[in-house]
Design a protein around this motif. Structure first.
Motif, short mmCIF file in Angstrom:
data_model
loop_
_atom_site.label_atom_id
_atom_site.label_comp_id
_atom_site.label_asym_id
_atom_site.label_seq_id
_atom_site.Cartn_x
_atom_site.Cartn_y
_atom_site.Cartn_z
N LEU A 77 0.86 -1.11 0.04
CA LEU A 77 -0.13 0.02 -0.16
C LEU A 77 0.98 1.07 0.02
CD1 LEU A 77 -3.00 0.56 -0.03
CD2 LEU A 77 -2.65 0.99 2.56
N LEU A 78 0.92 1.89 -1.15
CA LEU A 78 1.79 3.16 -1.33
C LEU A 78 0.99 4.25 -1.57
CD1 LEU A 78 4.68 4.25 -1.37
CD2 LEU A 78 4.62 3.52 -3.89
N ASP A 79 0.91 5.32 -0.86
CA ASP A 79 0.31 6.71 -0.87
C ASP A 79 -1.03 6.47 -1.02
OD1 ASP A 79 2.46 8.12 -0.43
OD2 ASP A 79 3.05 8.19 -2.75
N GLY A 80 -1.78 5.24 -0.51
CA GLY A 80 -3.14 4.96 -0.48
C GLY A 80 -3.79 4.34 -1.54
N ALA A 81 -2.80 3.63 -2.52
CA ALA A 81 -2.77 2.82 -3.60
C ALA A 81 -2.24 1.43 -3.48
CB ALA A 81 -2.74 3.51 -4.71
N VAL A 82 -2.88 0.64 -4.14
CA VAL A 82 -2.27 -0.91 -4.03
C VAL A 82 -1.18 -0.75 -5.16
CG1 VAL A 82 -2.83 -3.26 -4.43
CG2 VAL A 82 -4.33 -2.09 -3.04
N VAL A 83 0.12 -1.18 -4.88
CA VAL A 83 1.12 -0.95 -5.92
C VAL A 83 1.91 -2.30 -5.89
CG1 VAL A 83 3.23 0.29 -6.40
CG2 VAL A 83 0.99 1.40 -5.64
N GLU A 84 2.17 -2.74 -7.10
CA GLU A 84 3.03 -3.80 -7.48
C GLU A 84 4.48 -3.31 -7.42
OE1 GLU A 84 1.88 -6.37 -10.50
OE2 GLU A 84 0.04 -6.82 -9.38
N THR A 85 5.56 -3.85 -6.79
CA THR A 85 6.72 -3.32 -6.93
C THR A 85 7.74 -4.52 -6.99
OG1 THR A 85 7.10 -3.61 -4.36
CG2 THR A 85 6.20 -1.46 -5.07
N VAL A 86 9.16 -4.31 -7.62
CA VAL A 86 10.14 -5.18 -7.67
C VAL A 86 11.11 -4.78 -6.31
CG1 VAL A 86 11.91 -5.99 -8.99
CG2 VAL A 86 9.58 -5.33 -10.01
N ARG A 87 11.60 -5.62 -5.97
CA ARG A 87 12.64 -5.50 -4.78
C ARG A 87 13.82 -5.27 -5.47
NH1 ARG A 87 14.10 -8.87 0.95
NH2 ARG A 87 15.73 -7.50 1.50
N ASP A 88 14.84 -4.28 -4.72
CA ASP A 88 16.07 -3.79 -5.33
C ASP A 88 16.95 -3.28 -4.02
OD1 ASP A 88 18.47 -2.96 -6.57
OD2 ASP A 88 17.55 -0.78 -7.03
N GLY A 89 17.54 -4.88 -3.48
CA GLY A 89 18.20 -4.53 -2.31
C GLY A 89 17.18 -4.10 -1.23
N ASP A 90 17.44 -3.01 -0.44
CA ASP A 90 16.60 -2.69 0.81
C ASP A 90 15.71 -1.80 0.35
OD1 ASP A 90 18.18 -4.12 2.36
OD2 ASP A 90 19.59 -2.66 2.92
N GLU A 91 15.35 -1.77 -0.94
CA GLU A 91 14.21 -0.71 -1.41
C GLU A 91 13.18 -1.57 -2.33
OE1 GLU A 91 15.68 3.76 -1.41
OE2 GLU A 91 16.42 2.43 -3.29
N LEU A 92 11.90 -1.19 -2.21
CA LEU A 92 10.92 -1.55 -3.24
C LEU A 92 10.70 -0.56 -4.22
CD1 LEU A 92 8.61 -3.29 -0.66
CD2 LEU A 92 10.36 -4.34 -2.05
N VAL A 93 10.57 -0.95 -5.47
CA VAL A 93 10.48 0.05 -6.80
C VAL A 93 9.24 -0.10 -7.17
CG1 VAL A 93 11.59 1.04 -8.70
CG2 VAL A 93 13.04 0.02 -7.04
N ALA A 94 8.39 0.94 -7.53
CA ALA A 94 7.13 0.88 -8.14
C ALA A 94 7.20 1.02 -9.66
CB ALA A 94 6.23 1.94 -7.82
N GLY A 95 6.21 0.85 -10.49
CA GLY A 95 6.47 0.81 -11.95
C GLY A 95 6.70 2.34 -12.29
N ASP A 96 6.21 3.41 -11.52
CA ASP A 96 6.47 4.70 -12.07
C ASP A 96 7.81 5.40 -11.43
OD1 ASP A 96 6.08 5.00 -9.32
OD2 ASP A 96 4.07 6.26 -9.36
N GLY A 97 8.57 4.33 -10.82
CA GLY A 97 9.83 4.74 -10.17
C GLY A 97 10.05 5.26 -8.79
N ARG A 98 8.72 5.28 -8.03
CA ARG A 98 8.86 5.67 -6.84
C ARG A 98 9.44 4.57 -6.11
NH1 ARG A 98 2.88 6.73 -5.06
NH2 ARG A 98 2.42 5.23 -6.93
N ARG A 99 10.08 4.76 -4.88
CA ARG A 99 11.05 3.95 -4.09
C ARG A 99 10.65 4.05 -2.38
NH1 ARG A 99 15.99 1.59 -5.73
NH2 ARG A 99 16.10 1.82 -8.17
#
Length: 281
Positions: A8-30
């Motif tokens: 849940l990112l900024d109130g929306a359900v978002v699919e992300t890819v893990r990059d080390g200690d961060e999760l990256v959304a399709g629009d680039g948000r981390r």
């Protein structure tokens, strides 16, 4: 091995890819993994679980396995996520953890062979197949109320693709102490067999989940306990046990019991008179 997480990112359900200690959304948000609000990594139409599969669990119960696996169903309303609270209803005492590997279907599967099954699997995630054994006397066959209560099917943290299930270690921790320690190599029926077996008569759709069984030493946990399941290559699923705000209603349905069947199952199957004495009234 790529790992995908739903958050849940900024109130929306978002699919992300893990990059080390961060999760990256399709629009680039981390977002930092530690700060993310996790959701179940998939949205299944059904969750199917095998009763017994790990040899250590079978030996613990001093029983033999049938020639083929047997299964039960966990409703999708029981889904939970990494970091979610596991609710033990007020008036119940025998809530057990069961650390497992969850198979996630990637393509519609029907009438396939075990040799083909790998082509229909999207990946794997960690699961904890909690059981509320207070209801075992009435639901021992279907396991619906035992395994199907709200919050009792946490999955996560993420969906890992290109993971080889062979020879992987599975551990469960309660408050930091190891309580289950097993391997996928002790499974009687492997992941491909389970998928092919179910798909003979039940169509499996993308996102559907099959739980593959737990090793020995499933035991009760208490409100306040932190339970973690770690699978080699899949990560660590963490949840906390809490007490539900309301008791089990007494004006309908079966009530929690503490028969020998309930106690022996919750405490490991090592009771001499397992299942013989009638339920307490």
């Amino acid at each position: 091995m790529p790992e995908y997480r739903r958050i849940l990112l900024d109130g929306a359900v978002v699919e992300t890819v893990r990059d080390g200690d961060e999760l990256v959304a399709g629009d680039g948000r981390r977002v930092a993994v530690a700060d993310a609000h996790h959701l179940p990594p998939v949205v299944p139409s059904k969750v199917i679980a095998v009763h017994l599969n790990h040899r250590s669990r079978v030996d613990e119960f001093r029983i033999g396995l049938p020639d083929t696996p047997t299964y039960f169903h966990k409703p999708t309303s029981s889904l939970n996520a990494h970091g979610g609270a596991i609710v033990r209803p007020e008036g119940c005492r025998w809530l057990n953890y069961e650390g497992e590997v969850a198979i996630v279907i990637g393509r519609t599967a029907r009438n396939i062979s075990p040799e083909e099954a790998g082509e229909y699997i999207a990946g794997y995630t960690v699961a904890n197949d909690y059981g509320l054994h207070d209801f075992r006397d009435t639901d021992a066959g279907s396991m619906l109320r035992v395994k199907g209560a709200d919050t009792l099917c946490p999955l996560g943290p993420g969906l890992v693709t290109d993971w080889d299930f062979r020879g992987k270690r599975l551990r469960t921790y309660v408050n930091g102490e190891v309580v289950q320690d097993g391997s996928t190599d002790e499974m009687t029926w492997d992941m491909h067999y389970l998928v092919a077996d179910i798909a003979r008569t039940i169509t499996l759709y993308p996102g559907d989940v099959l739980l593959s069984g737990t090793p020995a030493n499933s035991r009760p946990v208490q409100p306040g306990d932190v339970v973690e399941v770690e699978v080699e290559g899949l990560g660590r699923l963490t949840n906390r046990i809490v007490t539900g705000p309301t008791p089990i209603r007494a004006d309908v349905g079966a009530q929690p019991t503490e028969s020998e069947e309930v106690l022996s199952t919750a405490l490991g199957g090592d009771w001499e008179f397992r299942g013989i004495r009638p339920p307490k009234r």
